[in-house]
Design an enzyme around this catalytic site. Structure first.
Site, PDB file in Angstrom:
ATOM      1  N   CYS A 113     -61.415  19.916  16.869  1.00  9.72           N
ATOM      2  CA  CYS A 113     -62.727  19.556  17.447  1.00  9.72           C
ATOM      3  C   CYS A 113     -62.891  20.001  18.898  1.00  9.72           C
ATOM      4  CB  CYS A 113     -62.950  18.055  17.344  1.00  9.72           C
ATOM      5  SG  CYS A 113     -62.781  17.426  15.683  1.00  9.72           S
ATOM      6  N   HIS A 253     -68.427  15.324  22.289  1.00 12.30           N
ATOM      7  CA  HIS A 253     -68.129  15.622  20.884  1.00 12.30           C
ATOM      8  C   HIS A 253     -68.737  14.517  20.019  1.00 12.30           C
ATOM      9  CE1 HIS A 253     -66.130  16.499  17.218  1.00 12.30           C
ATOM     10  NE2 HIS A 253     -65.197  15.590  17.340  1.00 12.30           N
ATOM     11  N   ASN A 283     -69.626  14.490  12.142  1.00  9.09           N
ATOM     12  CA  ASN A 283     -68.660  15.201  12.991  1.00  9.09           C
ATOM     13  C   ASN A 283     -68.447  16.606  12.422  1.00  9.09           C
ATOM     14  OD1 ASN A 283     -66.393  16.188  14.285  1.00  9.09           O
ATOM     15  ND2 ASN A 283     -65.199  14.310  14.105  1.00  9.09           N
TER      16      ASN A 283
HETATM   17  O1  UT7 Z   1     -62.950  14.425  16.066  1.00  7.01           O
HETATM   18  C1  UT7 Z   1     -62.133  13.284  16.148  1.00  7.01           C
HETATM   19  C2  UT7 Z   1     -62.079  12.760  14.754  1.00  7.01           C
HETATM   20  N1  UT7 Z   1     -61.669  11.442  14.616  1.00  7.01           N
HETATM   21  C3  UT7 Z   1     -62.438  10.373  14.815  1.00  7.01           C
HETATM   22  O2  UT7 Z   1     -63.500  10.412  15.351  1.00  7.01           O
HETATM   23  C4  UT7 Z   1     -61.921   9.066  14.299  1.00  7.01           C
HETATM   24  C5  UT7 Z   1     -61.970   7.967  15.257  1.00  7.01           C
HETATM   25  N2  UT7 Z   1     -61.979   6.737  14.539  1.00  7.01           N
HETATM   26  C6  UT7 Z   1     -63.123   6.160  14.082  1.00  7.01           C
HETATM   27  O3  UT7 Z   1     -64.190   6.705  14.262  1.00  7.01           O
HETATM   28  C7  UT7 Z   1     -63.022   4.820  13.425  1.00  7.01           C
HETATM   29  O4  UT7 Z   1     -61.706   4.321  13.553  1.00  7.01           O
HETATM   30  C8  UT7 Z   1     -63.436   4.850  11.929  1.00  7.01           C
HETATM   31  C9  UT7 Z   1     -64.937   5.096  11.810  1.00  7.01           C
HETATM   32  C10 UT7 Z   1     -62.679   5.931  11.191  1.00  7.01           C
HETATM   33  C11 UT7 Z   1     -63.137   3.511  11.292  1.00  7.01           C
HETATM   34  O5  UT7 Z   1     -63.829   2.478  11.961  1.00  7.01           O
HETATM   35  P1  UT7 Z   1     -63.094   1.131  12.336  1.00  7.01           P
HETATM   36  O6  UT7 Z   1     -64.076   0.245  12.946  1.00  7.01           O
HETATM   37  O7  UT7 Z   1     -61.881   1.534  13.142  1.00  7.01           O
HETATM   38  O8  UT7 Z   1     -62.713   0.546  10.929  1.00  7.01           O
HETATM   39  P2  UT7 Z   1     -61.260   0.255  10.322  1.00  7.01           P
HETATM   40  O9  UT7 Z   1     -60.547   1.512  10.014  1.00  7.01           O
HETATM   41  O10 UT7 Z   1     -60.589  -0.770  11.188  1.00  7.01           O
HETATM   42  O11 UT7 Z   1     -61.662  -0.436   8.970  1.00  7.01           O
HETATM   43  C12 UT7 Z   1     -62.342  -1.705   8.897  1.00  7.01           C
HETATM   44  C13 UT7 Z   1     -62.568  -2.034   7.450  1.00  7.01           C
HETATM   45  C14 UT7 Z   1     -61.313  -1.868   6.578  1.00  7.01           C
HETATM   46  O12 UT7 Z   1     -61.349  -2.879   5.595  1.00  7.01           O
HETATM   47  P3  UT7 Z   1     -60.384  -4.176   5.745  1.00  7.01           P
HETATM   48  O13 UT7 Z   1     -58.984  -3.605   5.770  1.00  7.01           O
HETATM   49  O14 UT7 Z   1     -60.792  -4.814   7.022  1.00  7.01           O
HETATM   50  O15 UT7 Z   1     -60.708  -4.951   4.527  1.00  7.01           O
HETATM   51  C15 UT7 Z   1     -61.535  -0.542   5.905  1.00  7.01           C
HETATM   52  O16 UT7 Z   1     -60.892  -0.443   4.649  1.00  7.01           O
HETATM   53  O17 UT7 Z   1     -63.534  -1.150   6.913  1.00  7.01           O
HETATM   54  C16 UT7 Z   1     -63.029  -0.545   5.716  1.00  7.01           C
HETATM   55  N3  UT7 Z   1     -63.590   0.788   5.605  1.00  7.01           N
HETATM   56  C17 UT7 Z   1     -64.767   1.044   5.021  1.00  7.01           C
HETATM   57  N4  UT7 Z   1     -65.661   0.219   4.411  1.00  7.01           N
HETATM   58  C18 UT7 Z   1     -66.775   0.801   3.926  1.00  7.01           C
HETATM   59  C19 UT7 Z   1     -63.083   1.960   6.074  1.00  7.01           C
HETATM   60  N5  UT7 Z   1     -63.912   2.973   5.778  1.00  7.01           N
HETATM   61  C20 UT7 Z   1     -64.961   2.429   5.120  1.00  7.01           C
HETATM   62  C21 UT7 Z   1     -66.147   2.954   4.586  1.00  7.01           C
HETATM   63  N6  UT7 Z   1     -67.019   2.104   3.998  1.00  7.01           N
HETATM   64  N7  UT7 Z   1     -66.456   4.270   4.638  1.00  7.01           N
END
Ligand code: UT7
Length: 326
Positions: A113, A253, A283
């Site tokens: 990225c 980004h 993204n």
């Molecule tokens: O160019 C750089 C690329 N990388 C990035 O930009 C990634 C940076 N990270 C992020 O943007 C965030 O960490 C994410 C958007 C990937 C995830 O958001 P989060 O607020 O950190 O959520 P999380 O991973 O802590 O997940 C919270 C909950 C989990 O469920 P439990 O374990 O609390 O029951 C996940 O399983 O949300 C669940 N979850 C979803 N639910 C519905 C994860 N993905 C999804 C989804 N839909 N797509």
């Protein structure tokens, strides 16, 4: 001293739109979850017949037209991509041939990225030394080809597209003030597509193996992204004797609205000076910053004399910033 200056930009987004509601049919997710956690509403998906170079060529043609130049004027082509047409030759070689830019040397940049800012940094050095007078930097990605469409943690985040910029020297005050790039390979396992290489072998994707797909430690990546991007943004400002109040437009980004808001808050940049289009495209990796820059220019968000800060972060981990006087 001669400065490197962006004299034309272009972008290309594939026609096909995939909304969050479309994704609800593929994985256990919801428009509400994706919107509140990321700010993304929809993304573009390239046609099966398209490769990354095809998108890059379209963006580059627009950038050349905006700059009032011909493809034969180009002396160097830098293509940032994490989704190359193939292992070799470079995607840049296909872009060069597709444009008819026979006078240009061409090479790919692998910084995921942050690739466009790495490209800008290389272009800046060649312009300053006088080695090349006209350089094309492209960021182009078909992320949809390396997504695991059963993994809701990654497949909702990315999209396809391309952006391009033409760089020439400038004798006046305008141009790139400085570019700052970093890599820390100790974080390599935060964000990677491990298949199709000498570490894990070739050809596995065709057999339905997921090793070619994006694997990401989302939470960990989020935290370091905010820290590294705000740190490098501050470094860019300080090394030019400028402060965040001097910024007219901040183009980060486009990975996650919450990441962008956290960096803007840390830097003290008000929301009206922050450019966001991730709700439309998700993204797009190396294409994210040049697409945003091109849109910001077309929407007249940048005027002559404005100070523009661009910053990015990606797999590697890599990160970087560039401060530009327009
Ligand atoms: O160019 C750089 C690329 N990388 C990035 O930009 C990634 C940076 N990270 C992020 O943007 C965030 O960490 C994410 C958007 C990937 C995830 O958001 P989060 O607020 O950190 O959520 P999380 O991973 O802590 O997940 C919270 C909950 C989990 O469920 P439990 O374990 O609390 O029951 C996940 O399983 O949300 C669940 N979850 C979803 N639910 C519905 C994860 N993905 C999804 C989804 N839909 N797509």
């Amino acid at each position: 001293m001669l400065r490197a200056k962006i004299i034309g930009t272009g972008s290309y987004l594939p026609k096909k739109v995939m909304t969050n509601h479309d994704l609800e049919k593929l994985v256990d997710t919801s428009d509400e979850w994706i919107m509140t956690r990321t700010g993304i509403r929809e993304r573009r998906i390239a046609d099966k017949k398209e490769a990354s170079s095809d998108l890059g060529i379209k963006a580059a043609r627009e950038a050349l037209a905006n700059a009032g130049l011909k493809a034969s004027d180009l002396e160097l082509i830098l293509v940032a991509t994490a989704t190359p047409d193939m292992i070799f030759p470079s995607t840049a070689a296909y872009v060069q041939h597709g444009l008819g830019a026979g006078n240009a040397a061409a090479m790919d940049i692998s910084a995921v990225c942050t690739g466009f800012i790495f490209g800008l940094s290389i272009a800046e050095q060649y312009i300053k030394t006088g080695r090349y007078k006209t350089i094309l930097v492209v960021g182009t990605e078909i992320m949809s080809r390396i997504l695991d469409w059963t993994d809701r943690k990654t497949c909702v985040l990315f999209g396809d597209g391309a952006g391009a910029a033409i760089i020439q020297g400038s004798e006046d005050e305008s141009g790139i003030l400085s570019t700052h790039i970093y890599t820390d390979g100790s974080y390599a396992d935060f964000l990677l597509a491990p298949g199709s290489g000498t570490r894990h072998g070739y050809g596995s994707a065709a057999q339905g193996d997921k090793s070619n797909c994006i694997h990401m430690k989302g939470n960990e990546t989020f935290k370091v992204a905010v820290n590294f991007m705000s740190k490098v943004a501050r470094e860019a400002l300080e090394s030019n004797g400028l402060a965040s109040e001097d910024i007219d437009l901040f183009i980060p980004h486009q990975a996650n609205q919450r990441i962008i808001e956290a960096i803007a808050k840390k830097l003290g940049v008000p929301s009206e000076k922050v450019f966001m289009n991730l709700h439309k495209y998700g993204n797009t990796s190396a294409a994210s910053v040049p697409i945003a820059l091109d849109e910001a220019l077309r929407e007249n968000r940048i005027k002559r004399g404005d100070l523009v800060l661009i910053v990015a972060f990606g797999g590697g981990l890599t990160w970087g910033a560039s401060l530009i006087r327009w």
